[in-house]
Write a protein that holds these residues in place. Structure first.
Motif, PDB file in Angstrom:
ATOM      1  N   LYS A 151      11.324  12.271  -1.783  1.00  0.00           N
ATOM      2  CA  LYS A 151      10.909  10.938  -2.216  1.00  0.00           C
ATOM      3  C   LYS A 151      10.426  10.107  -1.032  1.00  0.00           C
ATOM      4  CE  LYS A 151      13.945  10.689  -6.261  1.00  0.00           C
ATOM      5  NZ  LYS A 151      15.090   9.978  -6.904  1.00  0.00           N
ATOM      6  N   THR A 152      11.149  10.218   0.082  1.00  0.00           N
ATOM      7  CA  THR A 152      10.722   9.482   1.287  1.00  0.00           C
ATOM      8  C   THR A 152       9.359   9.955   1.760  1.00  0.00           C
ATOM      9  OG1 THR A 152      13.042   9.229   1.949  1.00  0.00           O
ATOM     10  CG2 THR A 152      11.380   8.876   3.638  1.00  0.00           C
ATOM     11  N   THR A 153       9.158  11.275   1.752  1.00  0.00           N
ATOM     12  CA  THR A 153       7.874  11.834   2.168  1.00  0.00           C
ATOM     13  C   THR A 153       6.754  11.394   1.238  1.00  0.00           C
ATOM     14  OG1 THR A 153       9.021  13.772   3.059  1.00  0.00           O
ATOM     15  CG2 THR A 153       6.661  13.970   2.689  1.00  0.00           C
ATOM     16  N   THR A 154       7.045  11.343  -0.072  1.00  0.00           N
ATOM     17  CA  THR A 154       6.036  10.908  -1.039  1.00  0.00           C
ATOM     18  C   THR A 154       5.636   9.458  -0.806  1.00  0.00           C
ATOM     19  OG1 THR A 154       6.922  12.453  -2.698  1.00  0.00           O
ATOM     20  CG2 THR A 154       5.532  10.655  -3.497  1.00  0.00           C
ATOM     21  N   ILE A 155       6.632   8.606  -0.566  1.00  0.00           N
ATOM     22  CA  ILE A 155       6.344   7.192  -0.310  1.00  0.00           C
ATOM     23  C   ILE A 155       5.523   7.033   0.965  1.00  0.00           C
ATOM     24  CG2 ILE A 155       7.393   4.961   0.254  1.00  0.00           C
ATOM     25  CD1 ILE A 155       9.737   5.738  -1.548  1.00  0.00           C
ATOM     26  N   MET A 156       5.896   7.771   2.014  1.00  0.00           N
ATOM     27  CA  MET A 156       5.139   7.699   3.259  1.00  0.00           C
ATOM     28  C   MET A 156       3.714   8.213   3.073  1.00  0.00           C
ATOM     29  SD  MET A 156       6.871   6.257   5.585  1.00  0.00           S
ATOM     30  CE  MET A 156       5.837   6.701   6.969  1.00  0.00           C
ATOM     31  N   SER A 157       3.557   9.269   2.275  1.00  0.00           N
ATOM     32  CA  SER A 157       2.214   9.806   2.025  1.00  0.00           C
ATOM     33  C   SER A 157       1.365   8.793   1.274  1.00  0.00           C
ATOM     34  CB  SER A 157       2.314  11.111   1.234  1.00  0.00           C
ATOM     35  OG  SER A 157       3.035  12.088   1.954  1.00  0.00           O
ATOM     36  N   MET A 158       1.968   8.135   0.285  1.00  0.00           N
ATOM     37  CA  MET A 158       1.227   7.115  -0.462  1.00  0.00           C
ATOM     38  C   MET A 158       0.856   5.949   0.438  1.00  0.00           C
ATOM     39  SD  MET A 158       3.396   7.107  -4.035  1.00  0.00           S
ATOM     40  CE  MET A 158       2.452   5.733  -4.689  1.00  0.00           C
ATOM     41  N   LEU A 159       1.772   5.552   1.320  1.00  0.00           N
ATOM     42  CA  LEU A 159       1.494   4.443   2.231  1.00  0.00           C
ATOM     43  C   LEU A 159       0.361   4.802   3.187  1.00  0.00           C
ATOM     44  CD1 LEU A 159       2.227   1.680   3.423  1.00  0.00           C
ATOM     45  CD2 LEU A 159       3.936   2.816   4.835  1.00  0.00           C
ATOM     46  N   LEU A 160       0.449   6.002   3.789  1.00  0.00           N
ATOM     47  CA  LEU A 160      -0.606   6.427   4.712  1.00  0.00           C
ATOM     48  C   LEU A 160      -1.926   6.628   3.982  1.00  0.00           C
ATOM     49  CD1 LEU A 160       1.391   8.972   6.915  1.00  0.00           C
ATOM     50  CD2 LEU A 160       0.694   6.662   7.512  1.00  0.00           C
ATOM     51  N   GLY A 161      -1.854   7.125   2.735  1.00  0.00           N
ATOM     52  CA  GLY A 161      -3.073   7.283   1.944  1.00  0.00           C
ATOM     53  C   GLY A 161      -3.731   5.951   1.638  1.00  0.00           C
ATOM     54  N   SER A 162      -2.910   4.934   1.342  1.00  0.00           N
ATOM     55  CA  SER A 162      -3.457   3.594   1.082  1.00  0.00           C
ATOM     56  C   SER A 162      -4.132   3.024   2.326  1.00  0.00           C
ATOM     57  CB  SER A 162      -2.338   2.656   0.613  1.00  0.00           C
ATOM     58  OG  SER A 162      -1.715   3.148  -0.544  1.00  0.00           O
ATOM     59  N   ILE A 163      -3.473   3.222   3.480  1.00  0.00           N
ATOM     60  CA  ILE A 163      -4.064   2.739   4.734  1.00  0.00           C
ATOM     61  C   ILE A 163      -5.385   3.454   5.009  1.00  0.00           C
ATOM     62  CG2 ILE A 163      -3.736   2.616   7.235  1.00  0.00           C
ATOM     63  CD1 ILE A 163      -0.742   2.303   6.720  1.00  0.00           C
ATOM     64  N   ALA A 164      -5.416   4.774   4.768  1.00  0.00           N
ATOM     65  CA  ALA A 164      -6.648   5.538   4.988  1.00  0.00           C
ATOM     66  C   ALA A 164      -7.749   5.085   4.035  1.00  0.00           C
ATOM     67  CB  ALA A 164      -6.369   7.027   4.808  1.00  0.00           C
ATOM     68  N   PHE A 165      -7.375   4.811   2.771  1.00  0.00           N
ATOM     69  CA  PHE A 165      -8.369   4.358   1.790  1.00  0.00           C
ATOM     70  C   PHE A 165      -8.968   3.012   2.201  1.00  0.00           C
ATOM     71  CE2 PHE A 165      -9.350   1.880  -2.049  1.00  0.00           C
ATOM     72  CZ  PHE A 165     -10.337   2.688  -2.607  1.00  0.00           C
ATOM     73  N   ILE A 166      -8.106   2.088   2.619  1.00  0.00           N
ATOM     74  CA  ILE A 166      -8.599   0.781   3.061  1.00  0.00           C
ATOM     75  C   ILE A 166      -9.502   0.936   4.285  1.00  0.00           C
ATOM     76  CG2 ILE A 166      -7.886  -1.455   4.013  1.00  0.00           C
ATOM     77  CD1 ILE A 166      -5.339  -1.222   2.316  1.00  0.00           C
ATOM     78  N   SER A 167      -9.122   1.837   5.199  1.00  0.00           N
ATOM     79  CA  SER A 167      -9.946   2.066   6.387  1.00  0.00           C
ATOM     80  C   SER A 167     -11.317   2.620   6.013  1.00  0.00           C
ATOM     81  CB  SER A 167      -9.237   3.035   7.337  1.00  0.00           C
ATOM     82  OG  SER A 167      -7.987   2.530   7.746  1.00  0.00           O
ATOM     83  N   LEU A 168     -11.353   3.534   5.028  1.00  0.00           N
ATOM     84  CA  LEU A 168     -12.629   4.087   4.584  1.00  0.00           C
ATOM     85  C   LEU A 168     -13.506   3.024   3.942  1.00  0.00           C
ATOM     86  CD1 LEU A 168     -11.494   7.508   3.058  1.00  0.00           C
ATOM     87  CD2 LEU A 168     -12.794   7.157   5.152  1.00  0.00           C
ATOM     88  N   VAL A 169     -12.889   2.163   3.134  1.00  0.00           N
ATOM     89  CA  VAL A 169     -13.667   1.092   2.489  1.00  0.00           C
ATOM     90  C   VAL A 169     -14.235   0.138   3.531  1.00  0.00           C
ATOM     91  CG1 VAL A 169     -13.514  -0.906   0.946  1.00  0.00           C
ATOM     92  CG2 VAL A 169     -12.416   1.245   0.313  1.00  0.00           C
ATOM     93  N   VAL A 170     -13.408  -0.260   4.501  1.00  0.00           N
ATOM     94  CA  VAL A 170     -13.881  -1.162   5.554  1.00  0.00           C
ATOM     95  C   VAL A 170     -14.995  -0.510   6.358  1.00  0.00           C
ATOM     96  CG1 VAL A 170     -13.210  -2.335   7.688  1.00  0.00           C
ATOM     97  CG2 VAL A 170     -11.691  -2.399   5.710  1.00  0.00           C
ATOM     98  N   GLY A 171     -14.817   0.784   6.709  1.00  0.00           N
ATOM     99  CA  GLY A 171     -15.870   1.488   7.435  1.00  0.00           C
ATOM    100  C   GLY A 171     -17.141   1.617   6.625  1.00  0.00           C
ATOM    101  N   GLY A 172     -16.986   1.862   5.308  1.00  0.00           N
ATOM    102  CA  GLY A 172     -18.162   1.958   4.444  1.00  0.00           C
ATOM    103  C   GLY A 172     -18.912   0.642   4.341  1.00  0.00           C
ATOM    104  N   ILE A 173     -18.182  -0.453   4.256  1.00  0.00           N
ATOM    105  CA  ILE A 173     -18.827  -1.769   4.214  1.00  0.00           C
ATOM    106  C   ILE A 173     -19.573  -2.028   5.518  1.00  0.00           C
ATOM    107  CG2 ILE A 173     -18.382  -4.258   4.122  1.00  0.00           C
ATOM    108  CD1 ILE A 173     -16.067  -3.651   2.220  1.00  0.00           C
TER     109      ILE A 173
END
Length: 282
Positions: A151-173
């Protein structure tokens, strides 16, 4: 042979090849029993006699070295001795038959729940605990710790995935803004190309390729920085970095997707320009 854990902070004195060395088991030790044996020059200890707290024992085998675990504990810092010899010769508990801890290994993860239930039933019977009374022991199932870690690993993966998604959107903009500025500054160039016969799809493809190349260069730089950072951190933590071809390929794929996705609107805007209006643009 039964694994007997002597407890954190329990000091023992081992006499090996005539040299007396004190070490502490299962905690912040001065060295595992393996390193103690090898430090005295006894590299082949099988069938050799060692004395622990002045009690002679014969070495019948040695485990492969595992080093420290994730908590920093030395996994090589233990000895296997008969439980009866530990109770009567080493620890000398006042209570006959006393055992502080027992490790039970199941044949598979699916059998752990059954083993836990059977162990609890047997201990309640041996301890003569009546129905409704609380247990005077504790049985811990490793699958519970694994589930908590999952569960801890899943939460960390979701958190890191969200950060990566936001980074991709900012880079795309950022890529889209750069391409819009490029289209605005090269309006006359676009008009000239259209005037000499370039089609709208060719103008669109040109700017899409430029956005693609820009995003791929950023992706290559990010991968390079990630690999260098991983090796730098590994030099401090002594944990080897793990890089796979799949993760690198996925990084390139996401970079290309961001470039094409966010670069399409500027490319489409450039392809929709009228040649006469583009040539008159100042």
């Amino acid at each position: 042979m039964v694994l007997v854990l002597l407890g954190v902070g329990y000091y023992m004195t081992a006499r090996i090849s005539g040299e007396e060395i004190q070490y502490k088991t299962m905690g912040a030790s001065r060295g595992s029993i393996r390193s103690v044996i090898q430090a005295t020059g006894l590299l082949e200890p099988l069938d050799k006699s060692i004395r622990i707290n002045n009690v002679p024992f014969t070495v019948v085998g040695m485990f492969a070295s595992k080093g420290q675990n994730t908590k920093g504990n030395n996994q090589d810092d233990f000895v296997l001795v008969p439980v009866t010899a530990t109770q009567s010769r080493l620890v000398r508990w006042n209570t006959p038959g006393r055992i502080d801890m027992i490790f039970i290994k199941g044949v598979s993860m699916n059998s752990l729940q059954f083993i836990q239930h059977e162990t609890e039933s047997l201990l309640r019977e041996r301890h003569k605990i009546k129905a409704g009374e609380a247990d005077d022991f504790a049985v811990r199932n490793i699958s519970q710790f694994l589930e908590a870690r999952r569960k801890t690993t899943t939460i960390m993966s979701m958190l890191l995935g969200s950060i990566a998604f936001i980074s991709l959107v900012v880079g795309g903009i950022g890529i889209m803004n750069i391409m819009l500025v490029s289209v605005s500054e090269r309006t006359r160039e676009i008009g000239i190309r259209m005037a000499v016969g370039a089609k709208a799809k060719e103008i669109r493809l040109q700017f899409l390729l430029e956005a693609f190349v820009l995003s791929m260069l950023g992706g290559m730089l990010g991968i390079l920085l990630g690999v260098l950072t991983g090796y730098m951190l590994a030099s401090f933590t002594e944990a080897p970095p793990l890089f796979t071809a799949t993760s690198i390929i996925l990084a390139f794929v996401f970079s290309a997707t961001v470039g094409i996705g966010f670069g399409y609107y500027p490319a489409y805007k450039a392809s929709c320009l009228h040649p006469i209006d583009a040539l008159k643009y100042e």
